[in-house]
Each structure stands twice: as C-alpha cells, then as structure tokens.
Design a protein around this motif. Structure first.
Motif, PDB file in Angstrom:
ATOM      1  N   PRO A  45       0.831  -1.206   0.000  1.00 40.94           N
ATOM      2  CA  PRO A  45       0.000   0.000   0.000  1.00 40.94           C
ATOM      3  C   PRO A  45       0.865   1.257   0.000  1.00 40.94           C
ATOM      4  CG  PRO A  45      -0.784  -1.563   1.637  1.00 40.94           C
ATOM      5  CD  PRO A  45       0.548  -2.077   1.137  1.00 40.94           C
ATOM      6  N   PRO A  46       0.439   2.274  -0.747  1.00 42.34           N
ATOM      7  CA  PRO A  46       1.220   3.512  -0.820  1.00 42.34           C
ATOM      8  C   PRO A  46       0.995   4.387   0.406  1.00 42.34           C
ATOM      9  CG  PRO A  46      -0.778   3.753  -2.097  1.00 42.34           C
ATOM     10  CD  PRO A  46      -0.750   2.327  -1.599  1.00 42.34           C
ATOM     11  N   PRO A  47       1.950   5.272   0.672  1.00 42.52           N
ATOM     12  CA  PRO A  47       1.696   6.269   1.713  1.00 42.52           C
ATOM     13  C   PRO A  47       0.612   7.227   1.221  1.00 42.52           C
ATOM     14  CG  PRO A  47       3.763   6.737   0.572  1.00 42.52           C
ATOM     15  CD  PRO A  47       3.258   5.433   0.033  1.00 42.52           C
ATOM     16  N   GLY A  48      -0.219   7.673   2.116  1.00 44.92           N
ATOM     17  CA  GLY A  48      -1.279   8.591   1.726  1.00 44.92           C
ATOM     18  C   GLY A  48      -2.598   7.862   1.555  1.00 44.92           C
ATOM     19  N   ALA A  49      -3.548   8.563   0.967  1.00 47.58           N
ATOM     20  CA  ALA A  49      -4.920   8.052   0.904  1.00 47.58           C
ATOM     21  C   ALA A  49      -5.379   7.686  -0.506  1.00 47.58           C
ATOM     22  CB  ALA A  49      -5.856   9.105   1.496  1.00 47.58           C
ATOM     23  N   LEU A  50      -4.465   7.535  -1.447  1.00 49.26           N
ATOM     24  CA  LEU A  50      -4.885   7.191  -2.811  1.00 49.26           C
ATOM     25  C   LEU A  50      -5.481   5.788  -2.871  1.00 49.26           C
ATOM     26  CD1 LEU A  50      -1.959   8.510  -5.053  1.00 49.26           C
ATOM     27  CD2 LEU A  50      -4.283   9.410  -4.906  1.00 49.26           C
ATOM     28  N   PRO A  51      -6.481   5.599  -3.746  1.00 46.84           N
ATOM     29  CA  PRO A  51      -6.984   4.239  -3.968  1.00 46.84           C
ATOM     30  C   PRO A  51      -5.828   3.350  -4.418  1.00 46.84           C
ATOM     31  CG  PRO A  51      -8.429   5.852  -4.995  1.00 46.84           C
ATOM     32  CD  PRO A  51      -7.201   6.592  -4.537  1.00 46.84           C
ATOM     33  N   TRP A  52      -5.843   2.099  -3.956  1.00 43.46           N
ATOM     34  CA  TRP A  52      -4.728   1.187  -4.178  1.00 43.46           C
ATOM     35  C   TRP A  52      -5.232  -0.188  -4.565  1.00 43.46           C
ATOM     36  CZ3 TRP A  52      -3.575  -3.062  -0.798  1.00 43.46           C
ATOM     37  CH2 TRP A  52      -2.401  -3.758  -1.132  1.00 43.46           C
ATOM     38  N   SER A  53      -4.464  -0.836  -5.412  1.00 37.46           N
ATOM     39  CA  SER A  53      -4.703  -2.228  -5.764  1.00 37.46           C
ATOM     40  C   SER A  53      -3.374  -2.962  -5.748  1.00 37.46           C
ATOM     41  CB  SER A  53      -5.318  -2.325  -7.159  1.00 37.46           C
ATOM     42  OG  SER A  53      -5.367  -3.676  -7.571  1.00 37.46           O
ATOM     43  N   PRO A  54      -3.384  -4.217  -5.293  1.00 39.98           N
ATOM     44  CA  PRO A  54      -2.157  -5.007  -5.409  1.00 39.98           C
ATOM     45  C   PRO A  54      -1.769  -5.162  -6.881  1.00 39.98           C
ATOM     46  CG  PRO A  54      -3.713  -6.061  -3.916  1.00 39.98           C
ATOM     47  CD  PRO A  54      -4.442  -4.933  -4.592  1.00 39.98           C
ATOM     48  N   LEU A  55      -0.503  -5.041  -7.155  1.00 39.50           N
ATOM     49  CA  LEU A  55       0.019  -5.081  -8.518  1.00 39.50           C
ATOM     50  C   LEU A  55      -0.353  -6.369  -9.249  1.00 39.50           C
ATOM     51  CD1 LEU A  55       1.716  -3.507 -10.548  1.00 39.50           C
ATOM     52  CD2 LEU A  55       3.757  -4.411  -9.447  1.00 39.50           C
ATOM     53  N   ASP A  56      -0.458  -7.470  -8.532  1.00 40.67           N
ATOM     54  CA  ASP A  56      -0.748  -8.752  -9.181  1.00 40.67           C
ATOM     55  C   ASP A  56      -2.238  -9.070  -9.262  1.00 40.67           C
ATOM     56  OD1 ASP A  56      -1.111  -9.202  -6.491  1.00 40.67           O
ATOM     57  OD2 ASP A  56       0.096 -11.024  -6.409  1.00 40.67           O
ATOM     58  N   ASP A  57      -3.097  -8.166  -8.823  1.00 39.82           N
ATOM     59  CA  ASP A  57      -4.555  -8.364  -8.896  1.00 39.82           C
ATOM     60  C   ASP A  57      -5.098  -7.611 -10.106  1.00 39.82           C
ATOM     61  OD1 ASP A  57      -7.305  -8.512  -8.574  1.00 39.82           O
ATOM     62  OD2 ASP A  57      -7.251  -8.056  -6.428  1.00 39.82           O
ATOM     63  N   THR A  58      -5.034  -8.254 -11.252  1.00 43.23           N
ATOM     64  CA  THR A  58      -5.382  -7.602 -12.514  1.00 43.23           C
ATOM     65  C   THR A  58      -6.816  -7.087 -12.524  1.00 43.23           C
ATOM     66  OG1 THR A  58      -3.804  -9.054 -13.634  1.00 43.23           O
ATOM     67  CG2 THR A  58      -5.378  -7.880 -15.030  1.00 43.23           C
ATOM     68  N   GLU A  59      -7.752  -7.858 -12.015  1.00 46.19           N
ATOM     69  CA  GLU A  59      -9.161  -7.425 -11.994  1.00 46.19           C
ATOM     70  C   GLU A  59      -9.328  -6.150 -11.177  1.00 46.19           C
ATOM     71  OE1 GLU A  59     -11.861  -8.571 -13.609  1.00 46.19           O
ATOM     72  OE2 GLU A  59     -10.821 -10.232 -14.579  1.00 46.19           O
ATOM     73  N   SER A  60      -8.660  -6.077 -10.048  1.00 47.88           N
ATOM     74  CA  SER A  60      -8.736  -4.896  -9.195  1.00 47.88           C
ATOM     75  C   SER A  60      -8.093  -3.675  -9.875  1.00 47.88           C
ATOM     76  CB  SER A  60      -8.062  -5.187  -7.852  1.00 47.88           C
ATOM     77  OG  SER A  60      -8.073  -4.046  -7.035  1.00 47.88           O
ATOM     78  N   VAL A  61      -6.966  -3.882 -10.541  1.00 48.91           N
ATOM     79  CA  VAL A  61      -6.329  -2.775 -11.270  1.00 48.91           C
ATOM     80  C   VAL A  61      -7.238  -2.335 -12.417  1.00 48.91           C
ATOM     81  CG1 VAL A  61      -4.322  -2.011 -12.600  1.00 48.91           C
ATOM     82  CG2 VAL A  61      -3.998  -3.530 -10.636  1.00 48.91           C
ATOM     83  N   ALA A  62      -7.874  -3.282 -13.088  1.00 48.69           N
ATOM     84  CA  ALA A  62      -8.805  -2.933 -14.169  1.00 48.69           C
ATOM     85  C   ALA A  62      -9.956  -2.082 -13.630  1.00 48.69           C
ATOM     86  CB  ALA A  62      -9.329  -4.195 -14.848  1.00 48.69           C
ATOM     87  N   ASP A  63     -10.412  -2.394 -12.418  1.00 52.58           N
ATOM     88  CA  ASP A  63     -11.453  -1.563 -11.794  1.00 52.58           C
ATOM     89  C   ASP A  63     -10.957  -0.129 -11.609  1.00 52.58           C
ATOM     90  OD1 ASP A  63     -13.139  -3.781 -11.628  1.00 52.58           O
ATOM     91  OD2 ASP A  63     -12.658  -4.177  -9.514  1.00 52.58           O
ATOM     92  N   LEU A  64      -9.703   0.036 -11.141  1.00 54.78           N
ATOM     93  CA  LEU A  64      -9.139   1.383 -10.975  1.00 54.78           C
ATOM     94  C   LEU A  64      -9.041   2.103 -12.312  1.00 54.78           C
ATOM     95  CD1 LEU A  64      -6.181   0.793  -8.461  1.00 54.78           C
ATOM     96  CD2 LEU A  64      -8.409   1.858  -7.987  1.00 54.78           C
ATOM     97  N   VAL A  65      -8.579   1.386 -13.331  1.00 50.58           N
ATOM     98  CA  VAL A  65      -8.445   1.973 -14.670  1.00 50.58           C
ATOM     99  C   VAL A  65      -9.795   2.483 -15.153  1.00 50.58           C
ATOM    100  CG1 VAL A  65      -8.063   1.334 -17.089  1.00 50.58           C
ATOM    101  CG2 VAL A  65      -6.353   0.743 -15.361  1.00 50.58           C
ATOM    102  N   GLN A  66     -10.822   1.676 -15.017  1.00 56.54           N
ATOM    103  CA  GLN A  66     -12.159   2.103 -15.457  1.00 56.54           C
ATOM    104  C   GLN A  66     -12.680   3.261 -14.608  1.00 56.54           C
ATOM    105  OE1 GLN A  66     -13.921  -2.143 -15.967  1.00 56.54           O
ATOM    106  NE2 GLN A  66     -15.130  -0.725 -17.216  1.00 56.54           N
ATOM    107  N   ARG A  67     -12.419   3.224 -13.326  1.00 56.68           N
ATOM    108  CA  ARG A  67     -12.921   4.256 -12.418  1.00 56.68           C
ATOM    109  C   ARG A  67     -12.301   5.626 -12.696  1.00 56.68           C
ATOM    110  NH1 ARG A  67     -11.930   4.024  -5.918  1.00 56.68           N
ATOM    111  NH2 ARG A  67     -12.596   6.135  -5.458  1.00 56.68           N
TER     112      ARG A  67
END
Length: 169
Positions: free
Chosen positions: A137-159
């Motif tokens: 997890p990054p420092p701060g309050a940015l939305p975060w996804s584990p690098l290896d969780d492609t579905e979760s990263v795809a959710d961030l990309v769409q969002r």
C-alpha cells in the motif's frame, strides 16, 4: 474515447501489467488501444527492407500495409517530438486508450510501483496520479490495488479514466 495512463519508473512492471490488463478489459467488452512512449531512439523498421530504404532516402512518411496489419511511420526530421494530445488524435476511436509512459504529462494516471525497484514514489510529486497499483500500500490516501490483482487494477483503470474530449491536457 476515455484516457488513462500507467506511470512508473523503468522496471516497475508497467508493460507486464498492461499485457494482463488488455485481455481483462476486453473480456469486459472494452476496446483498448495503447500509446507507448519510447525513451530512446527506436525503430520499428528493418534495415535493408524497402520501407527502410524509402525512409533513408528521405521520405517523410512511409505506410506499410498487408492483409494482417498496417503501420504508418513518420520521420520527425528535426521537428520537435510530438506531444501526447497530437499522438492521441492519430488513433482510431476506441473505448479506452491506455498510455504507457508520458509520466510528466497531465493526464490521469495509475502509478505502477515495485519496492524492489528502489525508486521513489511518483504520486507525492504528481497531482495527476489518481490511484496506485503496487506490491505494498502507498503512503497517503490514494486508492490502491495489489500489482498482481489484474481485476482490481482494471477496476481502478475504469474508475479513473477520463473522457478524452473533456481532458484539459
């Protein structure tokens, strides 16, 4: 068209992530194109081929086409490097364009970060980073996804993708 970037230092895993995101997003019914920034002199042509000979002879543009694909190569010939907005305008309409690189530009981005890379975080200095995909997890309050969780990263990309017509970059 919508736009989102993947930004990170060399070796962070941007390309690896992108090659997993494309089929993931396609499975969601999203058409994806990519725009990749090269940090060095690169060539998509092969020395000795006809198209290479055309460019070497001074042609400003060479379009190569076959039944499988076509590619347009444009020589800058001393002109400044084209900017992101200009390059985006050259793409055919698609649902989503993912930009790899161009980390200093003002488009919304998902920062790709890997601790083992030994580089600093980008998001503290870049207000255009909307979310982070990393191995911790990054420092701060940015939305975060584990690098290896492609579905979760795809959710961030769409969002966080923005409409290209509304982008003020």
């Amino acid at each position: 068209m919508k736009l989102i970037g993947l930004a990170g230092w060399s070796g962070a895993g941007k390309t690896t992530l992108l090659t997993r995101l494309i089929p993931c997003l396609a499975a969601r019914g999203i058409g994806v194109s990519t725009l990749k920034h090269a940090h060095h002199r690169f060539d998509v042509d092969t020395p000795g081929k006809d198209s290479w000979l055309h460019r070497e002879a001074g042609a400003r543009q060479v379009l190569v086409a076959s039944e499988h694909r076509w590619a347009l190569m444009t020589e800058n010939r001393g002109a400044p490097e084209p900017g992101l907005r200009f390059l985006l305008s050259r793409l055919s309409p698609v649902d989503l364009v993912i930009v790899e690189g161009f980390k200093r530009d003002s488009h919304p981005k998902v920062e790709v970060f890997r601790v083992a890379n030994g580089k600093p975080w980008i998001h503290p200095e870049d207000p255009h980073v909307a979310a982070v995909a990393s191995d911790l997890p990054p420092p701060g309050a940015l939305p975060w996804s584990p690098l290896d969780d492609t579905e979760s990263v795809a959710d961030l990309v769409q969002r966080f993708a923005v409409d290209l017509a509304a982008w003020q970059g």
